[in-house]
Each structure stands twice: as structure tokens, then as C-alpha cells.
Design a protein around this motif. Structure first.
Motif, mmCIF file in Angstrom:
data_model
loop_
_atom_site.group_PDB
_atom_site.id
_atom_site.type_symbol
_atom_site.label_atom_id
_atom_site.label_comp_id
_atom_site.label_asym_id
_atom_site.label_seq_id
_atom_site.Cartn_x
_atom_site.Cartn_y
_atom_site.Cartn_z
ATOM 1 N N LYS A 43 -57.643 -30.791 -3.624
ATOM 2 C CA LYS A 43 -58.739 -29.907 -4.041
ATOM 3 C C LYS A 43 -59.920 -30.104 -3.099
ATOM 4 O O LYS A 43 -61.038 -30.325 -3.505
ATOM 5 C CB LYS A 43 -59.167 -30.228 -5.480
ATOM 6 N N ILE A 44 -59.627 -30.058 -1.795
ATOM 7 C CA ILE A 44 -60.671 -30.278 -0.795
ATOM 8 C C ILE A 44 -60.854 -29.014 0.033
ATOM 9 O O ILE A 44 -59.963 -28.176 0.104
ATOM 10 C CB ILE A 44 -60.330 -31.474 0.131
ATOM 11 N N PRO A 45 -61.994 -28.870 0.668
ATOM 12 C CA PRO A 45 -62.209 -27.701 1.524
ATOM 13 C C PRO A 45 -61.192 -27.653 2.665
ATOM 14 O O PRO A 45 -60.758 -28.681 3.167
ATOM 15 C CB PRO A 45 -63.620 -27.911 2.070
ATOM 16 N N VAL A 46 -60.818 -26.484 3.046
ATOM 17 C CA VAL A 46 -59.853 -26.275 4.124
ATOM 18 C C VAL A 46 -60.476 -26.636 5.462
ATOM 19 O O VAL A 46 -61.658 -26.417 5.694
ATOM 20 C CB VAL A 46 -59.396 -24.799 4.120
ATOM 21 N N GLY A 47 -59.657 -27.200 6.358
ATOM 22 C CA GLY A 47 -60.095 -27.437 7.725
ATOM 23 C C GLY A 47 -60.740 -28.779 7.987
ATOM 24 O O GLY A 47 -61.373 -28.968 9.013
ATOM 25 N N LYS A 48 -60.555 -29.753 7.087
ATOM 26 C CA LYS A 48 -61.156 -31.066 7.294
ATOM 27 C C LYS A 48 -60.079 -32.140 7.218
ATOM 28 O O LYS A 48 -59.135 -32.034 6.453
ATOM 29 C CB LYS A 48 -62.211 -31.351 6.232
ATOM 30 N N ILE A 49 -60.237 -33.180 8.049
ATOM 31 C CA ILE A 49 -59.369 -34.351 7.965
ATOM 32 C C ILE A 49 -60.246 -35.584 7.905
ATOM 33 O O ILE A 49 -61.423 -35.545 8.275
ATOM 34 C CB ILE A 49 -58.385 -34.470 9.149
ATOM 35 N N GLY A 50 -59.678 -36.679 7.434
ATOM 36 C CA GLY A 50 -60.418 -37.934 7.393
ATOM 37 C C GLY A 50 -59.470 -39.098 7.212
ATOM 38 O O GLY A 50 -58.345 -38.928 6.745
ATOM 39 N N PHE A 51 -59.908 -40.272 7.587
ATOM 40 C CA PHE A 51 -59.139 -41.491 7.419
ATOM 41 C C PHE A 51 -59.993 -42.468 6.630
ATOM 42 O O PHE A 51 -61.185 -42.597 6.868
ATOM 43 C CB PHE A 51 -58.772 -42.106 8.774
ATOM 44 N N ARG A 52 -59.358 -43.157 5.683
ATOM 45 C CA ARG A 52 -60.120 -44.105 4.872
ATOM 46 C C ARG A 52 -59.214 -45.260 4.471
ATOM 47 O O ARG A 52 -58.059 -45.060 4.126
ATOM 48 C CB ARG A 52 -60.654 -43.410 3.634
ATOM 49 N N ASN A 53 -59.742 -46.460 4.533
ATOM 50 C CA ASN A 53 -59.062 -47.646 4.029
ATOM 51 C C ASN A 53 -59.645 -47.987 2.669
ATOM 52 O O ASN A 53 -60.815 -47.723 2.406
ATOM 53 C CB ASN A 53 -59.271 -48.837 4.959
ATOM 54 N N PHE A 54 -58.847 -48.585 1.832
ATOM 55 C CA PHE A 54 -59.309 -49.056 0.535
ATOM 56 C C PHE A 54 -59.347 -50.577 0.569
ATOM 57 O O PHE A 54 -58.415 -51.209 1.037
ATOM 58 C CB PHE A 54 -58.373 -48.580 -0.578
ATOM 59 N N GLY A 55 -60.394 -51.159 0.086
ATOM 60 C CA GLY A 55 -60.487 -52.618 0.065
ATOM 61 C C GLY A 55 -60.751 -53.187 1.438
ATOM 62 O O GLY A 55 -61.555 -52.669 2.205
ATOM 63 N N ASN A 56 -60.020 -54.252 1.775
ATOM 64 C CA ASN A 56 -60.237 -54.963 3.034
ATOM 65 C C ASN A 56 -59.189 -54.656 4.095
ATOM 66 O O ASN A 56 -59.089 -55.358 5.090
ATOM 67 C CB ASN A 56 -60.267 -56.478 2.782
ATOM 68 N N GLU A 57 -58.362 -53.624 3.883
ATOM 69 C CA GLU A 57 -57.341 -53.299 4.874
ATOM 70 C C GLU A 57 -57.981 -52.880 6.187
ATOM 71 O O GLU A 57 -59.108 -52.422 6.223
ATOM 72 C CB GLU A 57 -56.446 -52.136 4.392
ATOM 73 N N LYS A 58 -57.199 -53.009 7.235
ATOM 74 C CA LYS A 58 -57.635 -52.557 8.551
ATOM 75 C C LYS A 58 -56.541 -51.681 9.134
ATOM 76 O O LYS A 58 -55.358 -51.923 8.910
ATOM 77 C CB LYS A 58 -57.896 -53.744 9.472
ATOM 78 N N ALA A 59 -56.936 -50.670 9.874
ATOM 79 C CA ALA A 59 -55.957 -49.780 10.495
ATOM 80 C C ALA A 59 -56.464 -49.344 11.862
ATOM 81 O O ALA A 59 -57.655 -49.132 12.045
ATOM 82 C CB ALA A 59 -55.723 -48.561 9.618
ATOM 83 N N LEU A 60 -55.548 -49.226 12.790
ATOM 84 C CA LEU A 60 -55.841 -48.673 14.102
ATOM 85 C C LEU A 60 -55.149 -47.324 14.184
ATOM 86 O O LEU A 60 -53.989 -47.190 13.787
ATOM 87 C CB LEU A 60 -55.337 -49.598 15.209
ATOM 88 N N VAL A 61 -55.839 -46.330 14.690
ATOM 89 C CA VAL A 61 -55.298 -44.980 14.782
ATOM 90 C C VAL A 61 -55.433 -44.516 16.220
ATOM 91 O O VAL A 61 -56.467 -44.713 16.845
ATOM 92 C CB VAL A 61 -56.065 -44.014 13.843
ATOM 93 N N LYS A 62 -54.346 -43.913 16.753
ATOM 94 C CA LYS A 62 -54.412 -43.394 18.111
ATOM 95 C C LYS A 62 -53.548 -42.134 18.188
ATOM 96 O O LYS A 62 -52.713 -41.880 17.335
ATOM 97 C CB LYS A 62 -53.964 -44.413 19.139
#
Length: 70
Positions: A43-62
Motif C-alpha cells: 500500500k505504498i506510492p508507485v515508483g519508489k524503492i527503499g532498503f531497510r534493516n531491522f535491529g542491528n543487522e548489516k547489509a551491503l548492496v551493489k
């Protein structure tokens, strides 16, 4: 709902993630294995992306690639 990940997934290695969104439906794959499929959930607006971690996790994105599905 949280994705169902392979418990043997090596978190010290890079993995291919694919997320497909069509309207309010979403499908997520990790290394070509479907880990999440939900319909009528977004139920989010069209045309948007995002990345989110919950808590203390870490992520690398490429190498992010966005492609229209129509």
C-alpha cells in the motif's frame, strides 16, 4: 510476513536478490529460490524503492537494476 530464508545460506558470501512488484503484489527471490510471495500487500506510492534493516543487522548492496515489467 518475513521471507523464509534457507538456514544454510552463507551470510559471508554475496547473493543475488530479485524483487518483483506488480501493483500490490510482491515476489522475492534469493539465488533464484522464491522466499516470499504476497498478493494485495503493498500500500505504498508507485515508483519508489527503499532498503531497510531491522535491529542491528548489516547489509551491503551493489549493482541495483530497476526494470519496468510492462
Amino acid at each position: 510476513k518475513s521471507p523464509t530464508l534457507n538456514p544454510n545460506l552463507n551470510l559471508s558470501e554475496w547473493h543475488k536478490a530479485e524483487i518483483r512488484v506488480n501493483g500490490e503484489s510482491i515476489q522475492m527471490k534469493i539465488d533464484n529460490d522464491i522466499v516470499l510471495t504476497e498478493k494485495s500487500i503493498l500500500k505504498i506510492p508507485v515508483g519508489k524503492i527503499g532498503f531497510r534493516n531491522f535491529g542491528n543487522e548489516k547489509a551491503l548492496v551493489k549493482k541495483i537494476k530497476l526494470t519496468a515489467m510492462n
